[in-house]
Design an enzyme around this catalytic site. Structure first.
Site, PDB file in Angstrom:
ATOM      1  CB  CYS A  75     -10.639 -15.408  -7.492  1.00 14.14           C
ATOM      2  SG  CYS A  75     -11.295 -16.885  -7.491  1.00 14.14           S
ATOM      3  CG  HIS A  76      -9.372 -12.089  -9.665  1.00 13.65           C
ATOM      4  ND1 HIS A  76     -10.336 -13.025  -9.767  1.00 13.65           N
ATOM      5  CD2 HIS A  76      -8.283 -12.508 -10.399  1.00 13.65           C
ATOM      6  CE1 HIS A  76     -10.109 -13.859 -10.773  1.00 13.65           C
ATOM      7  NE2 HIS A  76      -8.739 -13.506 -11.125  1.00 13.65           N
TER       8      HIS A  76
END
Lengths: 208, 434, 283
Positions: A159-160
Site C-alpha cells: 500500500c505505502h
C-alpha cells in the site's frame, strides 16, 4: 410566572414573605437534588447502551485460534485467521534467526530485540505476528515464496511501501511500529494457541 | 410570561444566535407557554408518550446494530442479543415491553381526549395528527413484532398481510407486492425491517406537528372551557415540568416492573419458537394492543346476520368487510369532531355523554378480551355485539346524544370553577372556535 | 389458503383444526380433541428461581445438566446455549472441555478441499443430536424432538409445565378412563404414542424419559437421591437456566432500578408539591 401568581394570590396571600422564602430555599435544594437524580439516571441508562457495543461474549469466546505446528517445515510460512485478522506463522531457519538477532535495536524505528518478541530456546524458531501493517491496516506481502519480501527479507506492504525484517520489525517506510506479536502459547503437543485470554465470566450469576 | 424567562434579550450571545435563528426564544416559548392551571393527571400521558417514543428509538437503534434481518438468522440473532451482547437482554426487554408501554400511554391519552372533548374545535387538526400517529404506531408495532421471527411473528405477518388480498380484483397482486414473493418470506422480513426503522422517525415528525398545533390552540382542560386571561393559566415550566417528571417516575416504575420482573408477561410463549411456515400455532393472537381491532376483524363472518343484511346481499365478501371495519374503527376517529356536535367539551358537564363514554370504555375492554379468545361461540357472538356497539357509539349514539342532551351549566372561568350565579353567568361554550 | 385467508383463519382456529395442527406438531397421527377447557393446569413447584429474589440453585443446575446430557441429549438439542456458558453454573474449564470434546463440529476444509470435523470447543454452541431435521424426524417416529434451549419460555406454564409433563405420564387404561377424543370416545394412544395429563390433547410422541429412580447417578457430593421426581425437577431447573441464563442478573438489577426509581419519584413529587405551593399560593 411571577405576575400570574400574584394576580391569583391577591386575595389569599396570608403566607407572608418569610414562609415564601423558606419555601424557595427548600425548593432550590429539591431541584438541585432532583437534578442530581436525573443526571445519575441518564448516565446509568446510557452505560448499558454503550457497553452493548463492546465485543459480545461469543465474540470474546471466539478469540482464540488453535494451530497444529507439526506439519510446518523449516522456512515455511502459513497464515491463519485470528480475531478476523491474518496471523503470520513462520518456522524460521537458523540463518534467519541469526539475522534477526544480529540487528542492533537502537538502529530501529521501534526498538525491540528478537528475543523480546519471540523469546529464546525452542520457542524462537516460531515467528507469530499479526499480519496487519501498522501504518494503515493493509496486509503485507511475504508469506508466499514468490512475494516481494522487501529490502529486509521479511514482509513488504504494497500500500505505502513499508519494509519489515525477518522478525516482523519495521525497517523502512511510513509504518510507525513493528508487526504486533499476539499473545500465544505453544503446548507440549506442538500446538499453537493464539489469544490465550479466556472469555470473561458467564452470565452474571455467581457459580456456587 | 415572566420577565426572568427572556434570556434571549438579556444575554448578548443568546441574542446574537436568536437574531439569526430564533431557537432560544422557541425554547422559551416551549417552556413558558401558558397552560390551563387546572390540568389533572390525565394530562401527563402526552409527555409520557413522547418519552416512550424516545426510549423506543434509542433502544431500537442499538438493537438494529446487533440484529440480522434474514429468515435464517433473525431468531438466533435476537437470542444472541439476549445471551451474548452486553446488557442485550436489558435493551431487548426494554424495547419489547416499551411497545406495550407506549400503547398503554397513548390509549390513555386518547381516552382522555374523548372524555374531555379535546377533539372539538379548535383542536381538530391536533386530533387528526394524533390519529395519524396512532396509525403509524400500529404499522410500526406490527412490523417490529415480525422481526424476531418467532411463530407468532410469522403468523401475525401472514394473517395481517393476507388482509390485503381482500381488495377486489388486484388483491392478489397487491399481496405479492407486499410480500415480495408468494408468502411471507425473506424479502418480506427485509422490507419490514427497513420500514420498522423508518416509521418511528416519521412518527417523530408528526409528533413535532402535533406539539406545534398544541402550542397554537393551547391545551384543553378538565372543564373544557377556554382560558380567558393570565389568571386562568400557568407557565408550563416549572409547574408542569415537575408534574411531568413526577409522572415520568411513576411510569418508569411500572415499566421497570415489567422489564425486570415480568418481561414476557405481555408476550406470547409461541414467539420463543422459531417461525415455521408449515405449521400454524393452535391459537393465533395478536399483541394485546391490537386485540380490540382483531375482534372487529374477526366479527365479520359470512353467516353474521348484520353482515348479510348490510353488505352480503350486494355481493361484498365478509373478509373485505372485516378489513374495512378494522381500518374504519380507527379512521372513524378522524370524523369524530363532526359526529359529536355538542358545543360543550368536557364530559364533566355532559352526564349522558359521560355514561356512554364509560359504556364505550367497557365495550373496548370487552372487544379486547374477546380478541384473546378462540373464534368459537359464545365469544364470536359477544364480539359481534361489541363490534356493533363500537360503531354505534360513534355513528349513532354520539350524534344523537350531542343533539338531545342538555349539558349542565359551565363555570365562569377556569380560575373560578365554582358557579357564582345562575346559568346566565356561565361561560359560553367554545368561544375560541369563532 | 392464500386465496381466502379470512375464511381459512376461521377454519384454522376451529377446534378440529387446532387438533390437526397439533397433530402436525407434537403428535404424528390421530387428532385428539382439545376443547378450550381441556388443558390441565400444571403442578405449581416452589422453584428457587421464583419471585423477585429468586436465584438459581447451581448444584441443582449441574445435576440437571447431567440429566440432560445422559437422557435428553440423545434426541433434543440445546443449540442456543454455548459450552462456555456452563462456566456460569460452576463447571471448570476442564469439565467444559470434556463435555464439548465428545462432540464433533464442522472444521475448515483441508488442503485438498475435503470437509473436516474437529472436536467441539467451549466457544461452540451445543451440538444437535441429529445432522438435520429430516434425520430427526426419521429417527423419531415422524416428529422431530424440539430444541430445548427456549422450551421453558416457549410454553405457557413455563417451568411448572415442563416439570408436570415429565411427571405427567399415565397408563393407557387411566388414559381411556380420564380423557375423551373429539368424538367423545375414550382417548387411547396409538402406536408409538403415550398419554400425558399435561400435554395439550393428552397424546405425546415422546416416551416417558425418566422412569426409574437412580436412572442418572448423581456425581456430586451431597446430591439428593435421584428419584424420578428429583431428576425431573433438576432437569427442568437446568432448562429454565438455559432459556434465561441472565435471569439472576435481571432480577438483581431490577431491585436497584426499582429502589432508585422510587427515590426519584418521591423526590420529583416533593419538588412538584413545593412548586405547586409556590406558584398557586396553596398546597
Amino acid at each position: 410566572m411571577a405576575d400570574s401568581a400574584s394576580t391569583d394570590a391577591a386575595g389569599s396571600h396570608e403566607h407572608g414573605a418569610g414562609a415564601h422564602e423558606d419555601g424557595a430555599g427548600r425548593r432550590d435544594f429539591l431541584i438541585l437534588a432532583g437534578g442530581a437524580f436525573g443526571a445519575f439516571a441518564a448516565g446509568a441508562s446510557a452505560w448499558p447502551l454503550l457497553d452493548s457495543l463492546n465485543p459480545a461474549r461469543d465474540t470474546l469466546a471466539a478469540s482464540t485460534t488453535e494451530v497444529d505446528l507439526s506439519p510446518i517445515e523449516e522456512g515455511q510460512a502459513i497464515t491463519v485467521k485470528w480475531r478476523g485478522s491474518p496471523v503470520f506463522i513462520r518456522r524460521r531457519t537458523q540463518k534467519e534467526i541469526a539475522e534477526a538477532k544480529a540487528v542492533d535495536p537502537d538502529d530501529l524505528p521501534d526498538p525491540q530485540t528478537d528475543e523480546q518478541r519471540f523469546g529464546s530456546g525452542a520457542r524462537e524458531q516460531w515467528l507469530v505476528v499479526v499480519g496487519v501493517c501498522t501504518h494503515l491496516g493493509c496486509i503485507p506481502l511475504g508469506q508466499k515464496g514468490t512475494d516481494n519480501k522487501g529490502e529486509y527479507g521479511g514482509w513488504f506492504c504494497p500500500c505505502h511501501g513499508s519494509h519489515y525484517d525477518i522478525s516482523g520489525r519495521i525497517r523502512k517506510g511510513p509504518a510507525p511500529r513493528n508487526l504486533p506479536v499476539p499473545p500465544y502459547a505453544i503446548t507440549a503437543e506442538n500446538k499453537l494457541i493464539i489469544g490465550v485470554e479466556q472469555p470473561k465470566g458467564g452470565h452474571g450469576g455467581n457459580a456456587a | 410570561m415572566s420577565t426572568e424567562a427572556h434570556g434571549a434579550r438579556r444575554n448578548r450571545t443568546l441574542k446574537w444566535i436568536d437574531d439569526r435563528m430564533p431557537i432560544v426564544s422557541m425554547t422559551e416559548h416551549a417552556l413558558y407557554y401558558p397552560v390551563p392551571r387546572n390540568l389533572n393527571y390525565m394530562w401527563n400521558f402526552g409527555s409520557l408518550a413522547g418519552l416512550a417514543l424516545i426510549i423506543m428509538i434509542v433502544t431500537g437503534i442499538v438493537l438494529s446494530m446487533h440484529y440480522t434481518p434474514h429468515t435464517d438468522y433473525a431468531f438466533d440473532s435476537v437470542e444472541r442479543i439476549m445471551r451474548d451482547v452486553n446488557y442485550g437482554w436489558l435493551i431487548r426487554y426494554v424495547h419489547m415491553n416499551g411497545g406495550s408501554m407506549f400503547f398503554i400511554v397513548v390509549y390513555l391519552h386518547i381516552f382522555r381526549g374523548l372524555y374531555y372533548g379535546s377533539f372539538k374545535a379548535p383542536r381538530e387538526l391536533l386530533w387528526w395528527l394524533g390519529v395519524i400517529i396512532l396509525f403509524l404506531m400500529m404499522a410500526t408495532a406490527f412490523m417490529g413484532y415480525v422481526l424476531p421471527w418467532g411463530q407468532m411473528s410469522f403468523w401475525a405477518a401472514k394473517v395481517i398481510t393476507s388482509m390485503v388480498g381482500a381488495v377486489p380484483l388486484i388483491g392478489e397482486s397487491l399481496t405479492e407486492l407486499l410480500w415480495g414473493g408468494f408468502t411471507v418470506d425473506n424479502p418480506t422480513l427485509n422490507r419490514f425491517y427497513s420500514l420498522h426503522y423508518l416509521l418511528p422517525f416519521v412518527i417523530l415528525g408528526v409528533v413535532v406537528l402535533h406539539i406545534w398545533a398544541l402550542h397554537t390552540v393551547k391545551a384543553n382542560n378538565p372543564l373544557g372551557i377556554d382560558m380567558k386571561g393570565p389568571q386562568d393559566s400557568i407557565d408550563f415550566h416549572p409547574y408542569y415540568t415537575t408534574k411531568d417528571l413526577f409522572g415520568t417516575g411513576v411510569f418508569l416504575l411500572v415499566f421497570a416492573a415489567f422489564v425486570f420482573y415480568a418481561p414476557n408477561y405481555l408476550g406470547h410463549p409461541d414467539n420463543y419458537i422459531q417461525a415455521d411456515p408449515l405449521k400454524t400455532p393452535p391459537h393465533i393472537v395478536p399483541e394485546w394492543y391490537f386485540l380490540p381491532f382483531y375482534t372487529i376483524l374477526r366479527s365479520f363472518t359470512d353467516d353474521w346476520w348484520l353482515f348479510q343484511v348490510l353488505l352480503g346481499w350486494w355481493g361484498m365478501e365478509a373478509k373485505l368487510a372485516g378489513v374495512l371495519a378494522m381500518g374504519g374503527a380507527v379512521a372513524v376517529l378522524f370524523v369524530l369532531p363532526w359526529l359529536d356536535t355538542s358545543r360543550v367539551r368536557s364530559a364533566k358537564f355532559r352526564p349522558v355523554y359521560r355514561a356512554f363514554f364509560w359504556l364505550f370504555v367497557i365495550d373496548c375492554l370487552v372487544l379486547g378480551w374477546i380478541g384473546a379468545q378462540p373464534a368459537e361461540q359464545p365469544w364470536t357472538a359477544i364480539g359481534q355485539w361489541a363490534t356493533i356497539w363500537y360503531f354505534a357509539h360513534f355513528l349513532v349514539i354520539l350524534p344523537l346524544v350531542s343533539r338531545i342532551e342538555r349539558p349542565r351549566p359551565l363555570p365562569h372561568s377556569i380560575s373560578q370553577p365554582v358557579l357564582g350565579g345562575g346559568a346566565a353567568a356561565a361561560a359560553a361554550p367554545m368561544e375560541a372556535s369563532r | 389458503m392464500i386465496r381466502s385467508p379470512m375464511r381459512s383463519l376461521h377454519r384454522m382456529l376451529a377446534p378440529a383444526a387446532i387438533a390437526a395442527v397439533l397433530a402436525g406438531g407434537a403428535v404424528p397421527a390421530a387428532a385428539p380433541a382439545l376443547a378450550a377447557g381441556d388443558a390441565v393446569a400444571p403442578k405449581a413447584v416452589a422453584w428457587t428461581f421464583n419471585g423477585v429474589f429468586g436465584r438459581y440453585d447451581y448444584p441443582q443446575l449441574r445435576r440437571g445438566l447431567q440429566v440432560y446430557n445422559e437422557v435428553c441429549a440423545a434426541c433434543h438439542g440445546l443449540r442456543l446455549v454455548a459450552y462456555r456458558d456452563l462456566a456460569a453454573i460452576g463447571l471448570s474449564e476442564a469439565q467444559i472441555r470434556a463435555i464439548a470434546g465428545d462432540k464433533e463440529v464442522d472444521g475448515e476444509p483441508d488442503e485438498e478441499g475435503e470437509p473436516t470435523t474437529r472436536p467441539a470447543e467451549p466457544k461452540d454452541r451445543f451440538v444437535d443430536p441429529f445432522p438435520n431435521v429430516q434425520a430427526a424426524i426419521a429417527s423419531n417416529n415422524g416428529a422431530a424432538p424440539p430444541d430445548l434451549s427456549l422450551m421453558v419460555k416457549a410454553r405457557g406454564g413455563a417451568a411448572d409445565y415442563v416439570y408436570s409433563l415429565l411427571t405427567g405420564y399415565v397408563s393407557e387404561a387411566a388414559c381411556k378412563k380420564q380423557f375423551k377424543d373429539s368424538q367423545g370416545n375414550p382417548l387411547a394412544p396409538g402406536e408409538g404414542q403415550y398419554c400425558n395429563t399435561y400435554m395439550p390433547g393428552h397424546i405425546v410422541a415422546m416416551a416417558p424419559p425418566l422412569t426409574e429412580d437412580g436412572q442418572v447417578e448423581y456425581e456430586e457430593a451431597g446430591a439428593p437421591p435421584a428419584s424420578v421426581d428429583q431428576m425431573s425437577k433438576d432437569v427442568t431447573a437446568f432448562l429454565a437456566w438455559a432459556a434465561e441464563p441472565y435471569m439472576v442478573e435481571r432480577k438483581r438489577m431490577g431491585i436497584k432500578v426499582m429502589l432508585f426509581l422510587l427515590l426519584f419519584t418521591g423526590f420529583m413529587y416533593a419538588i412538584y408539591r413545593q412548586v405547586k405551593k409556590d406558584v398557586k399560593g396553596h398546597a
